[in-house]
Design an enzyme around this catalytic site. Sequence first.
Site, PDB file in Angstrom:
ATOM      1  N   GLY A   6       0.816  -1.209   0.000  1.00 35.01           N
ATOM      2  CA  GLY A   6       0.000   0.000   0.000  1.00 35.01           C
ATOM      3  C   GLY A   6       0.852   1.262   0.000  1.00 35.01           C
ATOM      4  O   GLY A   6       0.544   2.233  -0.697  1.00 35.01           O
ATOM      5  N   SER A  10      -3.510  -3.226  -0.549  1.00 28.10           N
ATOM      6  CA  SER A  10      -2.393  -3.961   0.030  1.00 28.10           C
ATOM      7  C   SER A  10      -2.822  -5.386   0.362  1.00 28.10           C
ATOM      8  O   SER A  10      -3.883  -5.598   0.958  1.00 28.10           O
ATOM      9  CB  SER A  10      -1.947  -3.236   1.305  1.00 28.10           C
ATOM     10  N   GLN A  30      -7.852  -0.236   3.368  1.00 24.91           N
ATOM     11  CA  GLN A  30      -8.793  -0.786   4.363  1.00 24.91           C
ATOM     12  C   GLN A  30     -10.126  -1.176   3.743  1.00 24.91           C
ATOM     13  O   GLN A  30     -10.819  -2.046   4.271  1.00 24.91           O
ATOM     14  CB  GLN A  30      -9.032   0.222   5.495  1.00 24.91           C
ATOM     15  N   CYS A  70       1.257   5.923  17.088  1.00 20.84           N
ATOM     16  CA  CYS A  70       2.374   6.141  17.985  1.00 20.84           C
ATOM     17  C   CYS A  70       3.426   5.067  17.796  1.00 20.84           C
ATOM     18  O   CYS A  70       3.153   3.888  17.918  1.00 20.84           O
ATOM     19  CB  CYS A  70       1.891   6.199  19.433  1.00 20.84           C
ATOM     20  N   ASN A  96      -8.343   3.831   8.468  1.00 19.58           N
ATOM     21  CA  ASN A  96      -7.835   2.655   9.172  1.00 19.58           C
ATOM     22  C   ASN A  96      -8.037   2.716  10.683  1.00 19.58           C
ATOM     23  O   ASN A  96      -8.121   1.698  11.338  1.00 19.58           O
ATOM     24  CB  ASN A  96      -6.351   2.446   8.849  1.00 19.58           C
ATOM     25  N   THR A  98      12.439  -7.149 -10.699  1.00 19.25           N
ATOM     26  CA  THR A  98      11.924  -8.498 -10.929  1.00 19.25           C
ATOM     27  C   THR A  98      10.712  -8.732 -10.032  1.00 19.25           C
ATOM     28  O   THR A  98      10.751  -8.443  -8.840  1.00 19.25           O
ATOM     29  CB  THR A  98      13.021  -9.534 -10.642  1.00 19.25           C
ATOM     30  N   HIS A 151      -1.650  -7.643   2.509  1.00 22.70           N
ATOM     31  CA  HIS A 151      -1.646  -8.151   3.889  1.00 22.70           C
ATOM     32  C   HIS A 151      -2.809  -7.628   4.727  1.00 22.70           C
ATOM     33  O   HIS A 151      -2.978  -8.033   5.881  1.00 22.70           O
ATOM     34  CB  HIS A 151      -0.295  -7.904   4.578  1.00 22.70           C
TER      35      HIS A 151
HETATM   36  C1  LIG Z   1      -1.862  -0.637   5.882  1.00 21.64           C
HETATM   37  C2  LIG Z   1      -2.210   0.614   5.168  1.00 21.64           C
HETATM   38  C3  LIG Z   1      -1.308   1.203   4.270  1.00 21.64           C
HETATM   39  C4  LIG Z   1       0.080   0.669   4.041  1.00 21.64           C
HETATM   40  O1  LIG Z   1       0.091  -0.549   3.353  1.00 21.64           O
HETATM   41  P1  LIG Z   1       1.444  -1.440   3.420  1.00 21.64           P
HETATM   42  O2  LIG Z   1       1.157  -2.564   2.476  1.00 21.64           O
HETATM   43  O3  LIG Z   1       1.598  -1.881   4.834  1.00 21.64           O
HETATM   44  O4  LIG Z   1       2.549  -0.576   2.943  1.00 21.64           O
HETATM   45  C5  LIG Z   1      -1.702   2.359   3.643  1.00 21.64           C
HETATM   46  N1  LIG Z   1      -2.905   2.894   3.845  1.00 21.64           N
HETATM   47  C6  LIG Z   1      -3.805   2.346   4.695  1.00 21.64           C
HETATM   48  C7  LIG Z   1      -5.130   2.991   4.880  1.00 21.64           C
HETATM   49  C8  LIG Z   1      -3.480   1.192   5.382  1.00 21.64           C
HETATM   50  O5  LIG Z   1      -4.364   0.671   6.237  1.00 21.64           O
END
Ligand SMILES: *Cc1c(COP(=O)(O)O)cnc(C)c1O
Length: 385
Positions: free
Chosen positions: A69, A197, A177, A323, A149, A235, A199
């Site tokens: 993300g 993203s 999110q 934080c 988030n 890559t 994860h």
């Molecule tokens: C987690 C998150 C990101 C960052 O994504 P990553 O894959 O961890 O770099 C950016 N924006 C929001 C709103 C997120 O919740």
Amino acid sequence: MIYLDYNATTPLDKEVLEAMLPYLEDVYGNPSSTYAFARKSRKAIDEARQKAASFLGAEPDEIIFTSGGTESDNTAIKGVSFARLPKKGSIITSSIEHHAVLNSVKSLEKFGFECKYLNVDEFGLIDLGRLKDYLGPDTILVSVMYANNEVGTIEPVKDIVRLCRDKGIYVHTDAAQAAGKIKIDVKELDVDFLSLSAHKLYGPKGVGVLYAKRGVKFEPLLHGGRHEKNRRASTENVAGIVGLGKALEIARSRMDDEERNIRILRDKLQNGILERIPEVKLNGHPDKRLYNTLNVCIKYIEGEGMLTHLDFEGVCASSGSACTSGSLEPSHVLLAMGIPHELAHGSLRFSLGKYNTESEIDRVLEIFPPIVEKLRSMSPFWNGK
Ligand SMILES: *Cc1c(COP(=O)(O)O)cnc(C)c1O
């Protein structure tokens, strides 16, 4: 352990892991090589690209695989701005963005771009009237998140696009999110750029998507080989991309069932906390809010203390503040929503996901009120109401 921090990250779905394993073991060919063995890697990426396109209602050539993300946000924001150089311009964002957006926008000030920040109301909704005032002939890009988030508030992205469309201003939305929780159709939304993203939706860490509408102009962040049609060199993370594709496919097919189940659990937790603990403030929009997110301020005590006690009991939650170790600045999101400093310090975020169960919520409702009671009994601000 009871995991209630799905907005921070999610566990890897077993099916996603299964899909990835061949590309971590036997199928290691470089997707840019030309022999049959390497073409298996290329084919896997093509299939994942198709899945990502279907997930978003996009075309496959509008999908760029990134490292997550953060990179997607950086690419959209800096890429659009740098493509204008030597001309400058102004970028508009909201004051409650993820730091991947806020700090990308801020970094552009060093290059002479102007940055404007939209305020939000008490529920975390951006001020569309203010946006109208900010839009001008020098506006290049508006970047507002799809869903927040920390508090889960869902922003009026379609209305933002409507204001920008005929002015030729690009719109980017950080949907990290929202993706996997809310159905997204980029054609209907009509945004120019969208970030997600893996994860955050049961995929692996370190991989994401930048959707870039056909014809948009942006400077790549990474220069090198001709990967991703010259838009992102390096890559490809084949196994990660395969995992992302699988995660998106699973999310698409099960989104409705998951929403129903998770919403019931979140509401149970929310109502339980509000019933059992006095002087609690619910943060975020009452209904324009992600169905998995519960952010509350527990008056007279601090989030960090509650987190430590919850951690003793094996409960993972978050203080909802960005934080970083030791910095006790309260959340920029809550402050932007007009919540006073002392109250913002007492914030707690529970974010649920598809592996949570009702008995876990029961357990949290059993252990959390006594933790609050104990901390309040030691607080000089609590007068034993
Ligand atoms: C987690 C998150 C990101 C960052 O994504 P990553 O894959 O961890 O770099 C950016 N924006 C929001 C709103 C997120 O919740």
